[in-house]
Scaffold this motif. Structure first.
Motif, PDB file in Angstrom:
ATOM      1  N   GLY B  46       0.795  -1.221   0.000  1.00 57.34           N
ATOM      2  CA  GLY B  46       0.000   0.000   0.000  1.00 57.34           C
ATOM      3  C   GLY B  46       0.831   1.277   0.000  1.00 57.34           C
ATOM      4  N   TRP B  47       2.128   1.146   0.215  1.00 59.67           N
ATOM      5  CA  TRP B  47       2.989   2.335   0.156  1.00 59.67           C
ATOM      6  C   TRP B  47       3.573   2.383  -1.244  1.00 59.67           C
ATOM      7  CZ3 TRP B  47       5.395   5.002   4.748  1.00 59.67           C
ATOM      8  CH2 TRP B  47       4.640   4.798   5.895  1.00 59.67           C
ATOM      9  N   THR B  48       3.588   3.568  -1.846  1.00 65.24           N
ATOM     10  CA  THR B  48       4.005   3.649  -3.239  1.00 65.24           C
ATOM     11  C   THR B  48       5.308   4.411  -3.396  1.00 65.24           C
ATOM     12  OG1 THR B  48       2.531   5.509  -3.376  1.00 65.24           O
ATOM     13  CG2 THR B  48       1.736   3.460  -4.286  1.00 65.24           C
ATOM     14  N   ASN B  49       6.097   3.927  -4.352  1.00 65.67           N
ATOM     15  CA  ASN B  49       7.376   4.587  -4.635  1.00 65.67           C
ATOM     16  C   ASN B  49       7.134   5.799  -5.524  1.00 65.67           C
ATOM     17  OD1 ASN B  49      10.063   5.150  -4.998  1.00 65.67           O
ATOM     18  ND2 ASN B  49      10.282   3.709  -6.692  1.00 65.67           N
ATOM     19  N   THR B  50       7.837   6.855  -5.255  1.00 61.91           N
ATOM     20  CA  THR B  50       7.651   8.046  -6.068  1.00 61.91           C
ATOM     21  C   THR B  50       8.989   8.745  -6.240  1.00 61.91           C
ATOM     22  OG1 THR B  50       6.454  10.132  -6.271  1.00 61.91           O
ATOM     23  CG2 THR B  50       7.128   9.508  -4.077  1.00 61.91           C
ATOM     24  N   GLU B  51       9.130   9.440  -7.321  1.00 60.97           N
ATOM     25  CA  GLU B  51      10.335  10.259  -7.496  1.00 60.97           C
ATOM     26  C   GLU B  51      10.031  11.401  -8.448  1.00 60.97           C
ATOM     27  OE1 GLU B  51      13.402   8.505 -10.312  1.00 60.97           O
ATOM     28  OE2 GLU B  51      12.404   6.726  -9.559  1.00 60.97           O
ATOM     29  N   SER B  52      10.864  12.404  -8.363  1.00 56.83           N
ATOM     30  CA  SER B  52      10.671  13.571  -9.212  1.00 56.83           C
ATOM     31  C   SER B  52      11.448  13.388 -10.505  1.00 56.83           C
ATOM     32  CB  SER B  52      11.176  14.796  -8.462  1.00 56.83           C
ATOM     33  OG  SER B  52      11.024  15.918  -9.254  1.00 56.83           O
ATOM     34  N   THR B  53      10.897  13.860 -11.608  1.00 60.13           N
ATOM     35  CA  THR B  53      11.612  13.708 -12.878  1.00 60.13           C
ATOM     36  C   THR B  53      12.364  14.972 -13.252  1.00 60.13           C
ATOM     37  OG1 THR B  53       9.708  14.438 -14.122  1.00 60.13           O
ATOM     38  CG2 THR B  53       9.950  12.066 -13.808  1.00 60.13           C
ATOM     39  N   PHE B  54      12.158  16.055 -12.486  1.00 60.59           N
ATOM     40  CA  PHE B  54      12.869  17.271 -12.893  1.00 60.59           C
ATOM     41  C   PHE B  54      13.900  17.671 -11.846  1.00 60.59           C
ATOM     42  CE2 PHE B  54       8.389  17.906 -11.935  1.00 60.59           C
ATOM     43  CZ  PHE B  54       8.450  18.537 -10.716  1.00 60.59           C
ATOM     44  N   GLY B  55      14.602  18.747 -12.103  1.00 60.42           N
ATOM     45  CA  GLY B  55      15.764  19.055 -11.285  1.00 60.42           C
ATOM     46  C   GLY B  55      16.907  18.155 -11.721  1.00 60.42           C
ATOM     47  N   LEU B  56      17.907  18.022 -10.879  1.00 60.08           N
ATOM     48  CA  LEU B  56      19.034  17.157 -11.216  1.00 60.08           C
ATOM     49  C   LEU B  56      18.609  15.699 -11.111  1.00 60.08           C
ATOM     50  CD1 LEU B  56      21.875  19.002  -9.253  1.00 60.08           C
ATOM     51  CD2 LEU B  56      21.555  18.949 -11.737  1.00 60.08           C
ATOM     52  N   SER B  57      19.191  14.855 -11.942  1.00 66.54           N
ATOM     53  CA  SER B  57      18.851  13.429 -11.908  1.00 66.54           C
ATOM     54  C   SER B  57      19.622  12.744 -10.774  1.00 66.54           C
ATOM     55  CB  SER B  57      19.217  12.781 -13.240  1.00 66.54           C
ATOM     56  OG  SER B  57      20.629  12.811 -13.388  1.00 66.54           O
TER      57      SER B  57
END
Lengths: 602, 197
Positions: B46-57
């Motif tokens: 029930g916990w989901t992985n998330t990440e940002s696609t912008f800014g530095l990789s």
């Protein structure tokens, strides 16, 4: 190898092999593009958010090399690929990061406004259309999303029976057809009416209904009705609760009282003990003043005077208390340079129009705001009133005191930095031809998206962090708690700490991905028309009319601007982050006792 | 410290041991998460992985990992567990010692506004030696407003030093909901396996 002579040939080949247009691509790049296209293909697309995320990252890697290659090929395909993959990333983030009303607002923003890229993929406009996708891609969140968008099946019998009895006679089908904001509004209206009835009937017992009503009274203006529910109950119980609250609060705060400033102790005591609030009696705490103070709000004339003294730009020089406060910091010096930049001055985009004014309506609770249509930075005079109250002075006394003018400047500068960054973003967009949004009042701008807030928060936090390093921890007590918190977060975990934490607090603003999805979806028809014009121009140039030629130029420019905006904003966000992390490094020191050296794991 | 003697101790005593948490149900539904080349953990159901696609990789920052998001509470604070590997030369924290000094004590020199920091102790993350600490911080909601609500937040960190670089596992939740989500963190911690030695 010259490209132009090859184009007609390539175009012919493209009819059979769509990716042949991207002749300059390596096999690996072509595979990426195929994967990205297949991911969002209407018939067979898996619509995977992971693949979409990979696509967005790879398109923008190496300075956007793949994006540029894509743009030089079939723009219609490119526009769809960019729009739809960004939309999937955005949907994944919305459904995993948020819940409740925040999630509902975010989904409503992306699904129920036209154009809707997700709707093209069958994921909207009603939120129920996303449920199957969520069950595959974020299964643990399905119930959260269902409850958040107030889908019929999650309303429960109390609400559904009540809604069925309303004049609209709602059923599951008719309810799920209405837009998300209207669902919340309808439930709020019902909850208000039921609250009034409970009050009329003097229904004091807490029941399931009461809890549901509280849950539905969350819109602006509902406070009054929540208050009515809270007030329900016997006078005796309310009185007992009040006494209990006060005793608990007093006990909790008394422990920390000795650590507070004198004025803080006075504030606490004034609000805790009735005697002190009316100005009589002895508080019993040595050093706490008995003097009463009646706050005086700043008036318009004083606000104008304060604006002038805080900051002006004359003959290319930024002066005033704000300028003094900002001087000698990386963020402050960079923004001072913006105010004195001759290129921006030539376009009139770096003029400082500072205004202290009382926030009203949407700005009532805001510290400050940048208005891009009248090019004005406003500071809420409530901040100044707070400062005067804290220091037990009138605005007149504040304006007569060098020390207090510097104090006001210190208190408001983090916010001024934040808003000035927004002014600079507008100037940057205009200078780069990215201000393609035309407003009714004649002003122009770039699409407003969350990365703009990330930059503003990060610059503001960098400024406060550097000041704290220069002046010591006492500086942190002279700015607002939220500015202090932003500075600490920035020093701990950099830009990411502010980027991920702030978006849920700005429900009306799309992320960069959401904004990109919308901008490129809007450009889809233009790309289609441009493709036809390009084909005509190449295959039968003699048949091009004057209007065709004009349109060809106009639509090429239109598409160029969208790609340029996306590419530049994406690259800018990376460059900003790199710069800010370098600044952060320079602010760190090893002050205090070093922690023990660590061994290595294993 | 006062905080460690009261709230933290109470939390520790009431929690199931990490392995017991897995056996109590997390094991059946938890999903194996692999950050290729860096680590594996069992992510809570029930916990989901998330990440940002912008800014530095990640590659730009040389920080690799995942952030798992759990439930959001009534105040809008989302519980989250992150697992990250900080490679040598990363742009965020040069060394494990530096990370600890930035997070286990006031980053700007004073525990302003009621922040509380627990002592740095020695423990385990999976089978690996780690330094861990807890703290109480705050979130201000809504941001940039005259009278934001101050929400207490509970955070716990495990720092695992390696020969090259280091790992950090962390838990973030509103103080009110901290006890509920902490078993998920303990389960991730117990399942942590670094792929770099």
């Amino acid at each position: 190898m010259p490209k132009k002579p090859l184009f007609p040939l390539l175009l012919g080949a493209a009819l059979f092999f769509p990716h042949a247009l991207y002749a300059a691509l390596s096999a690996a790049d072509e595979a990426i593009i195929t994967k990205c296209q297949d991911n969002v293909a209407p018939a067979k697309g898996p619509l995977s958010p992971q693949v979409a995320m990979e696509c967005v990252s790879q398109l923008n890697a190496n300075g956007g090399a793949l994006l540029n290659a894509l743009k030089s090929g079939n723009q219609e395909e490119a526009v769809e690929l960019i729009s739809y993959n960004n939309a999937l990333v955005d949907l994944a983030n919305i459904t995993t990061r948020y819940s409740g009303y925040t999630l509902a607002q975010a989904l409503g923003r992306e699904l129920e406004n036209k154009p809707c890229a997700l709707c093209d993929m069958g994921l909207g406009p009603r939120p129920e259309r996303t449920f199957d996708w969520i069950s595959v891609n974020a299964s643990g969140r399905l119930n959260v999303v269902k409850r958040s968008v107030r889908t019929w099946d999650t309303l429960g019998p109390i609400r559904t029976e009540a809604l069925a009895a309303e004049p609209e006679g709602y059923t599951k089908d008719s309810w799920n057809k209405i837009k998300i904001p209207k669902r919340y509004q309808r439930l709020s209206n019902w909850a208000r009416a039921r609250t009034d009835k409970l009050v009329l009937d003097n229904e004091t017992a807490m029941s399931d209904l009461t809890y549901i009503l509280i849950e539905d009274l969350i819109l602006p203006g509902d406070d009054e009705y929540r208050g009515k529910l809270t007030d329900l109950g016997s006078a005796r119980a309310a009185s007992e609760k009040k006494s209990l609250d006060r005793i608990t609060r007093a006990g909790r705060t008394a422990a920390g009282l000795k650590d507070q400033s004198t004025s803080g102790q006075k504030d606490y005591l004034d609000t805790t003990f009735d005697r002190a609030a009316t100005g009589g009696g002895d508080t019993g705490v040595p050093g706490v003043s008995e003097r009463t103070f009646t706050p005086v709000p700043i008036d318009n004339k004083q606000a104008r005077e304060l604006s002038t003294r805080m900051g002006t730009v004359t003959d290319g020089k930024f002066t005033g208390y704000l300028a003094d406060e900002m001087k000698g910091t990386k963020a402050g010096d960079e923004l001072t340079a913006f105010f004195t930049d001759k290129n921006y001055a030539a376009k009139g985009t770096n003029t400082l129009k500072l205004k202290f004014e009382k926030g009203e309506g949407a700005t009532a609770n805001a510290l400050g705001w940048w208005d891009s249509s009248n090019k004005t930075t406003s500071v809420n005079t409530s901040l100044v009133d707070d400062y005067c109250l804290e220091h037990r002075i009138t605005p007149e006394q504040m304006l007569a005191s060098e020390e207090h003018l510097r104090g006001v400047a210190r208190y408001i500068t983090p916010n001024f930095v934040h808003e000035t960054v927004h002014q600079r973003q507008d100037a940057w967009a205009l200078a780069n031809g990215l201000d393609y949004i035309k407003y009714r009042d004649g002003s122009t701008g770039q699409p407003y998206q969350m990365e703009m807030e990330t930059e503003s928060f990060s610059m503001q936090a960098a400024f406060s962090s550097e000041k704290a390093r220069q002046l010591g921890p006492t500086y942190l007590e002279q700015i607002s708690p939220s500015h202090k918190n932003n500075a600490i977060r920035f020093m701990e975990d950099g830009v990411d700490a502010l980027r991920t934490g702030k978006h849920q607090l700005y429900p009306s603003i799309s992320s960069l991905e959401g904004s990109t999805a919308r901008e490129f979806r809007m450009a889809r028809d233009s790309a289609k028309y441009l493709r036809l014009l390009e084909e005509k121009n190449r295959l039968t140039p003699g048949e091009m009319t004057l209007r065709d030629s004009d349109d060809l130029l106009e639509y090429r420019a239109l598409l160029d601007t969208r790609f340029k905006w996306y590419s530049m904003v994406y690259q800018k966000s990376a460059a900003d982050e790199r710069k800010l992390l370098e600044w952060r490094d320079s602010f760190s020191d090893s002050g205090g006792t070093p922690p023990p050296a660590l061994g290595s794991g294993g | 410290m006062k905080y460690m003697n009261t709230k933290t101790l109470a939390l520790t005593v009431l929690l199931l041991p990490a392995c017991a948490a897995l056996q109590a149900g997390a094991k059946d539904t938890a999903m194996l998460y692999t950050e290729k080349g860096y680590f594996t953990v069992m992510a809570p159901a029930g916990w989901t992985n998330t990440e940002s696609t912008f800014g530095l990789s990640q590659e730009d920052k040389k920080v690799f990992g995942a952030e798992f998001l759990g439930p959001q509470d009534a105040d809008g604070i989302t519980a989250r567990i992150s697992v990250r590997y900080y490679a040598p030369g990363n742009l965020l924290h040069k060394t494990a010692e530096k990370f600890i000094s930035t997070h286990a004590k006031p980053a700007l020199g004073a525990a302003a506004g009621g922040r509380q920091y627990g002592p740095v102790k020695t423990g385990l993350a999976g089978k690996y030696y780690a330094k861990f600490f807890e703290r109480k911080t705050f979130e201000f909601i809504p941001p940039e407003t005259i009278s934001p609500k101050k929400i207490p937040v509970y955070e716990k960190f495990h720092v695992v030093p390696m020969k090259r670089g280091f790992y950090v596992l962390s838990y973030h939740s509103s103080l009110a909901a901290a006890k509920t989500g902490l078993p998920n963190y303990e389960a991730i911690l117990a399942s942590f396996k670094p792929l770099l030695r």
